[in-house]
Design a protein around this motif. Structure first.
Motif, mmCIF file in Angstrom:
data_model
loop_
_atom_site.group_PDB
_atom_site.id
_atom_site.type_symbol
_atom_site.label_atom_id
_atom_site.label_comp_id
_atom_site.label_asym_id
_atom_site.label_seq_id
_atom_site.Cartn_x
_atom_site.Cartn_y
_atom_site.Cartn_z
ATOM 1 N N ALA A 10 0.828 -1.200 0.000
ATOM 2 C CA ALA A 10 0.000 0.000 0.000
ATOM 3 C C ALA A 10 0.869 1.259 0.000
ATOM 4 O O ALA A 10 0.597 2.219 -0.739
ATOM 5 C CB ALA A 10 -0.930 -0.001 1.215
ATOM 6 N N ASN A 11 1.945 1.274 0.810
ATOM 7 C CA ASN A 11 2.829 2.433 0.860
ATOM 8 C C ASN A 11 3.536 2.657 -0.476
ATOM 9 O O ASN A 11 3.647 3.791 -0.953
ATOM 10 C CB ASN A 11 3.868 2.250 1.972
ATOM 11 C CG ASN A 11 3.237 2.353 3.358
ATOM 12 O OD1 ASN A 11 2.194 2.989 3.521
ATOM 13 N ND2 ASN A 11 3.865 1.717 4.350
ATOM 14 N N LYS A 12 3.999 1.559 -1.087
ATOM 15 C CA LYS A 12 4.730 1.688 -2.345
ATOM 16 C C LYS A 12 3.828 2.193 -3.468
ATOM 17 O O LYS A 12 4.243 2.988 -4.317
ATOM 18 C CB LYS A 12 5.341 0.341 -2.742
ATOM 19 C CG LYS A 12 6.277 0.420 -3.944
ATOM 20 C CD LYS A 12 7.012 -0.878 -4.161
ATOM 21 C CE LYS A 12 7.997 -0.768 -5.326
ATOM 22 N NZ LYS A 12 9.067 0.214 -5.069
ATOM 23 N N ALA A 13 2.559 1.727 -3.461
ATOM 24 C CA ALA A 13 1.619 2.137 -4.511
ATOM 25 C C ALA A 13 0.896 3.440 -4.161
ATOM 26 O O ALA A 13 0.110 3.945 -4.968
ATOM 27 C CB ALA A 13 0.602 1.027 -4.753
ATOM 28 N N ASN A 14 1.149 3.930 -2.915
ATOM 29 C CA ASN A 14 0.532 5.180 -2.456
ATOM 30 C C ASN A 14 -0.996 5.078 -2.432
ATOM 31 O O ASN A 14 -1.710 5.964 -2.895
ATOM 32 C CB ASN A 14 0.965 6.361 -3.323
ATOM 33 C CG ASN A 14 0.687 7.696 -2.637
ATOM 34 O OD1 ASN A 14 0.671 7.796 -1.408
ATOM 35 N ND2 ASN A 14 0.464 8.728 -3.436
ATOM 36 N N VAL A 15 -1.491 3.947 -1.872
ATOM 37 C CA VAL A 15 -2.933 3.727 -1.737
ATOM 38 C C VAL A 15 -3.202 3.160 -0.348
ATOM 39 O O VAL A 15 -2.276 2.890 0.415
ATOM 40 C CB VAL A 15 -3.463 2.739 -2.808
ATOM 41 C CG1 VAL A 15 -3.280 3.301 -4.209
ATOM 42 C CG2 VAL A 15 -2.776 1.380 -2.674
ATOM 43 N N SER A 16 -4.467 2.963 -0.039
ATOM 44 C CA SER A 16 -4.834 2.377 1.255
ATOM 45 C C SER A 16 -4.708 0.849 1.210
ATOM 46 O O SER A 16 -4.723 0.239 0.134
ATOM 47 C CB SER A 16 -6.273 2.753 1.618
ATOM 48 O OG SER A 16 -7.179 2.108 0.755
ATOM 49 N N VAL A 17 -4.610 0.269 2.408
ATOM 50 C CA VAL A 17 -4.574 -1.199 2.510
ATOM 51 C C VAL A 17 -5.870 -1.800 1.948
ATOM 52 O O VAL A 17 -5.848 -2.841 1.297
ATOM 53 C CB VAL A 17 -4.382 -1.622 3.987
ATOM 54 C CG1 VAL A 17 -4.609 -3.125 4.148
ATOM 55 C CG2 VAL A 17 -2.997 -1.234 4.478
ATOM 56 N N ALA A 18 -6.995 -1.127 2.188
ATOM 57 C CA ALA A 18 -8.283 -1.625 1.686
ATOM 58 C C ALA A 18 -8.300 -1.706 0.171
ATOM 59 O O ALA A 18 -8.843 -2.655 -0.412
ATOM 60 C CB ALA A 18 -9.419 -0.724 2.174
ATOM 61 N N THR A 19 -7.672 -0.741 -0.480
ATOM 62 C CA THR A 19 -7.623 -0.747 -1.952
ATOM 63 C C THR A 19 -6.772 -1.908 -2.459
ATOM 64 O O THR A 19 -7.113 -2.582 -3.426
ATOM 65 C CB THR A 19 -7.073 0.589 -2.479
ATOM 66 O OG1 THR A 19 -7.888 1.658 -1.988
ATOM 67 C CG2 THR A 19 -7.087 0.623 -4.000
ATOM 68 N N VAL A 20 -5.651 -2.157 -1.778
ATOM 69 C CA VAL A 20 -4.806 -3.310 -2.153
ATOM 70 C C VAL A 20 -5.594 -4.600 -1.993
ATOM 71 O O VAL A 20 -5.554 -5.485 -2.860
ATOM 72 C CB VAL A 20 -3.530 -3.358 -1.274
ATOM 73 C CG1 VAL A 20 -2.725 -4.623 -1.587
ATOM 74 C CG2 VAL A 20 -2.680 -2.116 -1.502
ATOM 75 N N SER A 21 -6.353 -4.701 -0.902
ATOM 76 C CA SER A 21 -7.147 -5.904 -0.646
ATOM 77 C C SER A 21 -8.180 -6.122 -1.734
ATOM 78 O O SER A 21 -8.416 -7.256 -2.176
ATOM 79 C CB SER A 21 -7.835 -5.796 0.721
ATOM 80 O OG SER A 21 -8.637 -6.922 0.968
ATOM 81 N N ARG A 22 -8.795 -5.036 -2.197
ATOM 82 C CA ARG A 22 -9.802 -5.163 -3.256
ATOM 83 C C ARG A 22 -9.178 -5.699 -4.538
ATOM 84 O O ARG A 22 -9.784 -6.515 -5.247
ATOM 85 C CB ARG A 22 -10.479 -3.823 -3.528
ATOM 86 C CG ARG A 22 -11.336 -3.290 -2.394
ATOM 87 C CD ARG A 22 -12.231 -2.151 -2.866
ATOM 88 N NE ARG A 22 -13.261 -2.639 -3.768
ATOM 89 C CZ ARG A 22 -14.400 -3.198 -3.379
ATOM 90 N NH1 ARG A 22 -14.656 -3.359 -2.096
ATOM 91 N NH2 ARG A 22 -15.280 -3.610 -4.261
ATOM 92 N N VAL A 23 -7.974 -5.266 -4.841
ATOM 93 C CA VAL A 23 -7.301 -5.744 -6.055
ATOM 94 C C VAL A 23 -6.909 -7.214 -5.907
ATOM 95 O O VAL A 23 -7.136 -8.025 -6.810
ATOM 96 C CB VAL A 23 -6.063 -4.878 -6.361
ATOM 97 C CG1 VAL A 23 -5.223 -5.503 -7.476
ATOM 98 C CG2 VAL A 23 -6.490 -3.470 -6.757
#
Length: 339
Positions: A10-23
């Motif tokens: 999430a930090n590397k992609a500059n997004v939230s953990v929830a967004t990573v989980s959705r992907v």
């Protein structure tokens, strides 16, 4: 070296953990550019095993999900064997779950399959209306239905010629001279239950034989209903001279009841079942059965699914339906001539 976490992604992609989980779980709702950044971060950080990471980038896991209502029904393991044979040849792994005929269980299995990232789903659904399939539709996961028609969505389907098979069986009994023919149906809100009952009605109507309410036993595709309904037929003042059972498990229950009652097959009552069971040719007298190639149904279902999984423009393909015509295997238990 510290194992990377979802927070690192999430930090590397500059997004939230929830967004990573959705992907990761293919839940949708993420912009294409953002999804690309997350998948790139996953690969660069080696967040999961490299093979899994690459599969997420390619958007495939080489895994399919299969849902059946009853793994104890001999029909479904044979269908699964057909699915797995084709899947193995194309390097796909199969996940199997049984819904036990429960719509709520089927919904949970579907969600689990989505979270596991399956590439496609083959199922015999607990509810033919099909609203429970919406999460798969929304996630653009291809679906193939076996032995059931889905009414809400244009889902590819592999069916048996249920009405034709039932018609053949009952017509054979009529040609032997039977006019008092009982039926043990499946649930009429299912494709096989409904269509096999229609085949029974059609054969009687063509022969000018009235359908008698006393000779209709509404079963549930389980052994207990075959047993109970055969006992009910036996208690009738005017008993049927033939019984047609609409699936293998109900046939087993019916045969157990016939044996316990001392109601002699072939001598006192003819018997035909839908779905040829392994012991049908070896018990005495050998049973006449409606036979279908269950492995072939599984083969065909996987092929339809593979077509969809392989086509990037999957939703542009029209709905396809394959109907396999069964064969009446005539043996001694229905050969008694009642003319």
């Amino acid at each position: 070296m510290k194992k990377p976490t979802i927070h690192d992604v999430a930090n590397k992609a500059n997004v939230s953990v929830a967004t990573v989980s959705r992907v990761i779980n293919k839940l949708g709702g993420v912009k294409p550019n953002t999804e690309h950044d997350i998948l790139k971060a996953i690969e660069e950080l080696n967040y999961v095993r490299s093979a899994v990471a690459r599969s997420m980038v390619r958007k495939e896991t080489k895994t399919i999900g299969v849902i059946v209502p009853d793994i104890l029904n001999p029909f479904f393991p044979e269908v699964l064997a057909g699915v797995e044979k084709m899947a193995n040849e194309r390097n796909y792994f199969t996940l199997l779950s049984s819904s036990h005929g429960s719509l709520e269980a089927e919904k949970q299995i579907i969600q689990h399959f989505i979270e596991r990232g399956v590439d496609g789903v083959i199922l015999t659904t607990a509810n033919e209306e099909g609203s429970q399939l919406k999460p798969l539709i929304d996630a653009h996961i291809p679906i193939v239905a076996i032995d059931r028609e889905i009414t809400k969505y244009p889902v590819d389907t592999v069916l048996t010629g249920n009405r034709e098979g039932s018609y053949q069986a009952v017509k054979h009994l009529i040609e032997l001279g039977h006019r008092d023919i009982a039926i043990i149906t499946g649930p009429l809100d299912t494709t096989p239950g409904r269509e096999r009952y229609k085949g029974y009605q059609q054969a009687l109507k063509e022969a000018g034989i009235q359908v008698k309410d006393d000779f209709i036993g509404y079963g549930n595709f389980m052994e207990n209903s075959g047993y109970a309904l055969t006992n009910r037929f036996y208690r009738l003042e005017h008993k049927p001279t033939a019984i047609f059972s609409c699936n293998n498990l109900m046939s087993m229950g019916a045969l157990k009841a016939l044996r316990n009652l001392g109601w002699r097959v072939s001598e006192e009552v003819s018997f035909i079942g839908f779905d040829d069971i392994e012991i049908a040719a070896f018990i005495y007298p050998p049973l006449t059965m409606v036979s279908r190639s269950n492995m072939s149904l599984g083969n065909k279902a996987f092929q339809l699914l593979h077509d969809r999984m392989s086509d990037k423009n999957v939703e542009a393909l029209p709905k396809r339906e394959i109907i396999s015509i069964p064969e009446l295997v005539i043996r001694e238990a229905s050969k008694q001539d009642y003319k």
